[in-house]
Design a protein around this motif. Sequence first.
Motif, PDB file in Angstrom:
ATOM      1  N   GLN A   1       0.099  -1.330   0.391  1.00 14.59           N
ATOM      2  CA  GLN A   1      -0.114   0.494   0.323  1.00 14.59           C
ATOM      3  C   GLN A   1       0.791   1.464   0.204  1.00 14.59           C
ATOM      4  O   GLN A   1       1.223   2.158  -0.153  1.00 14.59           O
ATOM      5  CB  GLN A   1      -1.094  -0.148   1.112  1.00 14.59           C
ATOM      6  CG  GLN A   1      -1.369   1.446   1.540  1.00 14.59           C
ATOM      7  CD  GLN A   1      -2.656   0.692   2.771  1.00 14.59           C
ATOM      8  OE1 GLN A   1      -2.329   0.681   3.212  1.00 14.59           O
ATOM      9  NE2 GLN A   1      -3.645   2.292   2.536  1.00 14.59           N
ATOM     10  N   SER A   2       2.137   1.128   0.608  1.00 15.25           N
ATOM     11  CA  SER A   2       3.317   2.689   1.095  1.00 15.25           C
ATOM     12  C   SER A   2       3.775   2.940  -0.405  1.00 15.25           C
ATOM     13  O   SER A   2       3.364   3.407  -1.185  1.00 15.25           O
ATOM     14  CB  SER A   2       3.511   2.560   2.300  1.00 15.25           C
ATOM     15  OG  SER A   2       4.306   3.456   2.072  1.00 15.25           O
ATOM     16  N   PHE A   3       4.083   1.471  -0.607  1.00 10.88           N
ATOM     17  CA  PHE A   3       4.671   1.433  -2.340  1.00 10.88           C
ATOM     18  C   PHE A   3       3.499   2.043  -3.773  1.00 10.88           C
ATOM     19  O   PHE A   3       4.423   3.173  -4.135  1.00 10.88           O
ATOM     20  CB  PHE A   3       4.777   0.035  -2.497  1.00 10.88           C
ATOM     21  CG  PHE A   3       5.551   0.009  -3.803  1.00 10.88           C
ATOM     22  CD1 PHE A   3       6.961   0.840  -3.934  1.00 10.88           C
ATOM     23  CD2 PHE A   3       5.404  -0.979  -5.355  1.00 10.88           C
ATOM     24  CE1 PHE A   3       7.654   1.200  -5.012  1.00 10.88           C
ATOM     25  CE2 PHE A   3       6.835  -0.812  -5.950  1.00 10.88           C
ATOM     26  CZ  PHE A   3       7.026  -0.295  -6.424  1.00 10.88           C
ATOM     27  N   GLN A   4       2.584   1.651  -3.468  1.00 12.83           N
ATOM     28  CA  GLN A   4       1.741   1.854  -4.479  1.00 12.83           C
ATOM     29  C   GLN A   4       1.536   3.825  -4.480  1.00 12.83           C
ATOM     30  O   GLN A   4       1.221   4.294  -5.121  1.00 12.83           O
ATOM     31  CB  GLN A   4       1.136   1.013  -4.749  1.00 12.83           C
ATOM     32  CG  GLN A   4       0.386  -0.236  -4.616  1.00 12.83           C
ATOM     33  CD  GLN A   4      -0.444  -0.917  -4.894  1.00 12.83           C
ATOM     34  OE1 GLN A   4      -1.549  -0.698  -4.404  1.00 12.83           O
ATOM     35  NE2 GLN A   4      -0.435  -2.101  -5.267  1.00 12.83           N
ATOM     36  N   ALA A   5       1.679   3.868  -3.200  1.00 11.82           N
ATOM     37  CA  ALA A   5       0.945   5.222  -2.870  1.00 11.82           C
ATOM     38  C   ALA A   5       2.107   6.156  -3.220  1.00 11.82           C
ATOM     39  O   ALA A   5       1.927   7.428  -3.306  1.00 11.82           O
ATOM     40  CB  ALA A   5       0.853   5.625  -1.231  1.00 11.82           C
ATOM     41  N   THR A   6       3.404   5.431  -3.088  1.00 11.15           N
ATOM     42  CA  THR A   6       4.347   7.297  -3.499  1.00 11.15           C
ATOM     43  C   THR A   6       4.568   6.577  -4.887  1.00 11.15           C
ATOM     44  O   THR A   6       5.284   7.962  -5.625  1.00 11.15           O
ATOM     45  CB  THR A   6       6.166   5.842  -3.133  1.00 11.15           C
ATOM     46  OG1 THR A   6       5.651   5.569  -1.829  1.00 11.15           O
ATOM     47  CG2 THR A   6       6.899   6.547  -3.669  1.00 11.15           C
ATOM     48  N   SER A   7       3.781   5.645  -5.240  1.00  7.46           N
ATOM     49  CA  SER A   7       4.324   5.848  -6.688  1.00  7.46           C
ATOM     50  C   SER A   7       2.807   6.233  -7.592  1.00  7.46           C
ATOM     51  O   SER A   7       3.777   7.649  -8.496  1.00  7.46           O
ATOM     52  CB  SER A   7       3.505   4.169  -7.696  1.00  7.46           C
ATOM     53  OG  SER A   7       5.016   3.241  -7.365  1.00  7.46           O
TER      54      SER A   7
ATOM     55  N   ILE B   1       4.638  10.332  -6.950  1.00  7.83           N
ATOM     56  CA  ILE B   1       5.598  10.839  -8.569  1.00  7.83           C
ATOM     57  C   ILE B   1       5.152  10.946  -9.844  1.00  7.83           C
ATOM     58  O   ILE B   1       5.608  11.544 -10.576  1.00  7.83           O
ATOM     59  CB  ILE B   1       6.328   9.202  -8.779  1.00  7.83           C
ATOM     60  CG1 ILE B   1       7.665   9.222  -6.117  1.00  7.83           C
ATOM     61  CG2 ILE B   1       8.135   9.813  -9.507  1.00  7.83           C
ATOM     62  CD1 ILE B   1       8.219   8.614  -6.223  1.00  7.83           C
ATOM     63  N   ALA B   2       4.147   9.930 -10.161  1.00  4.60           N
ATOM     64  CA  ALA B   2       3.261   9.679 -11.820  1.00  4.60           C
ATOM     65  C   ALA B   2       3.170  11.316 -11.737  1.00  4.60           C
ATOM     66  O   ALA B   2       2.887  11.936 -12.598  1.00  4.60           O
ATOM     67  CB  ALA B   2       2.394   8.758 -11.467  1.00  4.60           C
ATOM     68  N   THR B   3       1.276  11.777 -10.072  1.00  8.55           N
ATOM     69  CA  THR B   3       0.869  12.979 -10.077  1.00  8.55           C
ATOM     70  C   THR B   3       2.273  14.055 -11.001  1.00  8.55           C
ATOM     71  O   THR B   3       1.767  15.141 -11.502  1.00  8.55           O
ATOM     72  CB  THR B   3       0.032  13.073  -9.319  1.00  8.55           C
ATOM     73  OG1 THR B   3      -0.085  11.721  -8.907  1.00  8.55           O
ATOM     74  CG2 THR B   3      -0.579  14.573  -9.398  1.00  8.55           C
TER      75      THR B   3
ATOM     76  N   HIS C   1       4.944   6.500 -18.703  1.00  7.65           N
ATOM     77  CA  HIS C   1       5.198   5.608 -17.658  1.00  7.65           C
ATOM     78  C   HIS C   1       5.927   5.766 -16.182  1.00  7.65           C
ATOM     79  O   HIS C   1       7.004   6.368 -16.957  1.00  7.65           O
ATOM     80  CB  HIS C   1       5.313   4.352 -18.399  1.00  7.65           C
ATOM     81  CG  HIS C   1       4.395   4.297 -18.678  1.00  7.65           C
ATOM     82  ND1 HIS C   1       3.278   3.292 -18.716  1.00  7.65           N
ATOM     83  CD2 HIS C   1       4.668   3.490 -20.518  1.00  7.65           C
ATOM     84  CE1 HIS C   1       2.291   3.433 -20.196  1.00  7.65           C
ATOM     85  NE2 HIS C   1       3.009   3.253 -21.257  1.00  7.65           N
ATOM     86  N   LEU C   2       6.260   5.645 -15.177  1.00  5.78           N
ATOM     87  CA  LEU C   2       7.023   5.603 -14.415  1.00  5.78           C
ATOM     88  C   LEU C   2       6.893   4.126 -13.438  1.00  5.78           C
ATOM     89  O   LEU C   2       6.102   3.100 -13.529  1.00  5.78           O
ATOM     90  CB  LEU C   2       6.128   6.027 -13.116  1.00  5.78           C
ATOM     91  CG  LEU C   2       6.769   6.788 -11.565  1.00  5.78           C
ATOM     92  CD1 LEU C   2       8.093   6.830 -12.139  1.00  5.78           C
ATOM     93  CD2 LEU C   2       6.064   7.282 -10.911  1.00  5.78           C
ATOM     94  N   LEU C   3       7.649   4.006 -13.692  1.00  2.52           N
ATOM     95  CA  LEU C   3       8.510   2.190 -12.956  1.00  2.52           C
ATOM     96  C   LEU C   3       9.567   2.585 -11.245  1.00  2.52           C
ATOM     97  O   LEU C   3      10.257   3.009 -11.893  1.00  2.52           O
ATOM     98  CB  LEU C   3       9.248   1.605 -14.058  1.00  2.52           C
ATOM     99  CG  LEU C   3       9.963   0.000 -13.519  1.00  2.52           C
ATOM    100  CD1 LEU C   3       8.848  -0.746 -13.282  1.00  2.52           C
ATOM    101  CD2 LEU C   3      11.332  -0.394 -14.325  1.00  2.52           C
TER     102      LEU C   3
END
Length: 540
Positions: free
Chosen positions: A45-51, A54-56, A131-133
């Motif tokens: 959950q934390s990882f996906q929130a960070t993603s 950063i994508a925004t 895309h963001l990886l």
Amino acid sequence: MKPRINSIHRQVLLFAFFICLAVLLPVGGALLANHISQFRAKLSQSFQATSQVIATNASAALAFNDKPAATELLASLIHDPSISSAALYDKDNVRFVSYGETPLVPPDARLNDGFSADLVDVSYKGEPYGHLLLISRYPAELRQAILVWVSVYAAGILLAAMLAFFLAARFHQAVATPLQSLAETAGDVTASKNYDVRVSLEGPAEIRELALAFNAMLEEIGRRDAELAEKSETLAHQLTVVRKEVHDREVAEQLLRENNREMMRLSREAGMAEVATGVLHNIGNALNSINVSTELLFTHVRDQARETATTLRDFLIAPPANAAAVFAAHPVGASVKNFAASLARLTVAQMDEAAGELAALRTGVDHLKDIVSRQQSLAKTATVIEPFDLRDAVQDALLLSKSDVQGVDLHVEAIGEDPLHACADRSSVVQILINLISNARAAMDEAQAPAKILRIQIGPVAGENISVAVIDNGCGIATHQLVSIFSYGFTTKKEGHGFGLHNAANAARIMGGSLHVHSGGPGQGATFTLNLPRHASSSS
């Protein structure tokens, strides 16, 4: 192989340890799985929130193709140790900027698990810009957390095992030690049969009650063992007495059977002797009549008939003057005189021959009378132990065995100085010698030797005994047959009955002597030696 028996202490220890494992392993496994699942979900959950953040923030840099801004944005991830690398890709999937080691093109969407790697779209108001990886360090962190949690649970299980060992030690001290002492005492009692040993009263009340019952059992067993030993000793003594009585009875029964057999044998012999005596008496009477007739006929032939024939011969050869004139005047007178003279001479010769035959007949009848007389002396049923010359007994046996010694090279020799006397029943000795001579003749006939040689050796004297040996060059006796040669019913002859040598040996033993045999084997002849006492014993 003796089966292995686990001790109570080991069984209690294993029981407590397995109970701890049975409780802790499922519970600990469930808790560990729950912790791992929650921790993973929290990291994801934390990882996906960070993603998403950063994508925004990277949408403007991609929209205006501002690489410095994009590089600065990704460089800010250095403050987040859970992110190992990141990259921005434009619409054409060309890497725009990167942080750390990233692939040149976006990876396959199947590798996007939202935990170790997360590939998200960069857009603004629905318009995509790339895309963001993001690649995280969460798997390593998760493994580290799992290792810590497993160590904690292993420490808990070890602590439980130590607790189980402590409880087992306390149980062993309180319960197992008294039980082990009880088992060792039981083993010692079993091995040594010492029922005076007692178990010490230690441990819980139940163990003490068990020890009291065991001691009472030992006391009862000891009492019964003493009674059993006493009864066994009494029974052994009674059994010894019974065995002695049985043995004495068997000996008595055996003696009775032997006496019965001996009485039957003596009865048969007595009956046979009585019949033989009657037959010999009748034969003797007939021989007396034959002898009288033979004497009369011999006297008549020798004296009267021969004298008449001689007178007739002399008359015809040298007739008187008046008779000579008659023979001379008759035409055939001379021929009749010559024929009558020849007939008279032939009659005289025949009378002389008849007289010789009658003399031989008289000699034969005298010989038969002698044999009958000797047989009558041997047919008596009573056994008389008396001294006699062995040479006379041998001559009697040879006379009665005349048919067996015909055509045999016979040698009778006496060894030692006179007198060669034995003290025994003479008739029994003669019967034994007759049996031995008959067996020797049969053995020599079976061997078919060119010369049949029979030696009868009287003597020598050896102390209180004297021997007579019958030695032949017959077929001999095999070594394995020597031990049974005197047994009842054993015989080496095809038409034998096995009675003669058995009865001979018994008769020799009854007279205080013995009968022995020696043979070098088949074809080596045999020697039967009869040993007889020289003096009468006190029992005789």
